[in-house]
Design a protein around this motif. Structure first.
Motif, short mmCIF file in Angstrom:
data_model
loop_
_atom_site.label_atom_id
_atom_site.label_comp_id
_atom_site.label_asym_id
_atom_site.label_seq_id
_atom_site.Cartn_x
_atom_site.Cartn_y
_atom_site.Cartn_z
N PRO A 69 -0.14 -40.98 42.61
CA PRO A 69 -1.43 -40.29 42.67
C PRO A 69 -2.00 -39.03 42.11
O PRO A 69 -1.00 -38.21 41.65
CB PRO A 69 -1.52 -39.65 44.15
N GLY A 70 -3.16 -39.07 41.24
CA GLY A 70 -3.59 -38.07 40.27
C GLY A 70 -3.30 -38.36 38.91
O GLY A 70 -3.99 -37.71 38.02
N LYS A 72 -4.10 -40.41 35.81
CA LYS A 72 -5.65 -41.42 35.49
C LYS A 72 -5.33 -42.30 34.38
O LYS A 72 -5.91 -43.33 34.36
CB LYS A 72 -6.77 -40.38 34.96
N ALA A 113 -3.48 -36.47 33.67
CA ALA A 113 -3.46 -36.55 35.01
C ALA A 113 -4.24 -35.35 35.51
O ALA A 113 -4.82 -34.55 34.80
CB ALA A 113 -2.05 -36.19 35.61
N LYS A 114 -4.48 -35.24 36.91
CA LYS A 114 -5.29 -34.17 37.41
C LYS A 114 -4.92 -32.92 36.98
O LYS A 114 -5.92 -31.90 37.15
CB LYS A 114 -5.58 -34.52 38.83
N ASP A 115 -3.79 -32.73 36.86
CA ASP A 115 -3.33 -31.07 36.44
C ASP A 115 -1.73 -31.29 35.81
O ASP A 115 -1.28 -32.43 35.82
CB ASP A 115 -3.15 -30.37 37.94
N THR A 118 1.16 -32.81 37.94
CA THR A 118 1.28 -33.98 38.23
C THR A 118 1.57 -34.96 36.81
O THR A 118 2.32 -35.66 36.84
CB THR A 118 -0.21 -34.70 38.80
#
Length: 188
Positions: A69-70, A72, A113-115, A118
């Motif tokens: 999750p997170g 992309k 990724a979102k951060d 991650t």
């Protein structure tokens, strides 16, 4: 020997101290740089690099990283097959390893990724199966016949036979007569 001197005030920039209105912000850590910019929805990238100086890539499994999750996107050299034409292959191979890594730290896969946390976690989930190959870390040793070849099939016809296939091209140029120049010189 002449000593170069200058009188005070002769130059307007050389030898002067520039005013640094940003100096305090930089040394205290308050200055903002492009890398400090964060906007909503911004992704963070991370690169998986080879731990080997020279190795064949047998397989890359990115499925666990892609499912995190997170995450992309996850990319490997297979995602850029269109760059395999003769004009782009050297650049593409240096950006992301294709069939083998050519140096320690060669990029093997990329994650968006979102951060940052991650992205780093996703890198740990990518599984790469390597077969380490012999390597040299000295330029002179790499040029000798029998040295492990990094990229085969790239040698031009003009390369001297006493060099390994790692020497891909040879160029010699010059003008004048060195021996005649030495004969005329006061000191050698």
């Amino acid at each position: 020997m002449n000593k170069i001197t200058r009188e005070k005030g002769q130059f307007k920039v050389v030898g002067t101290r520039d005013k640094r209105p940003d100096g305090i912000d930089k040394v205290t850590g308050r200055a903002q740089y492009g890398a400090d910019l964060v906007v909503p929805g911004m992704l963070t990238g991370a690169i998986l690099r080879s731990p080997h100086a020279h190795a064949t890539i047998n397989s890359i499994d990115t499925s666990e990283a892609e499912a995190l999750p997170g995450v992309k996107a996850v990319v490997t050299r297979a995602d850029f097959a269109a760059l395999d034409d003769a004009d782009m292959i050297d650049i593409a191979d240096n950006c992301l390893a294709r069939d083998k890594v050519l140096y320690h730290g060669h990029a093997v896969a990329g994650v968006a990724a979102k951060d940052a946390q991650t992205a780093r976690k996703a890198l740990k989930l990518i599984k790469v199966d390597y077969t380490p190959l012999p390597h040299v870390t000295d330029v002179d040793a790499a040029m000798k016949p029998g040295a492990p070849v990094v990229q085969s099939g790239r040698q031009e016809e003009n390369v001297q036979s006493e060099h390994s296939e790692n020497v891909t091209g040879y160029c010699e140029f010059g003008h004048g007569d060195v021996e005649a120049g030495f004969a005329k010189a006061d000191h050698i």
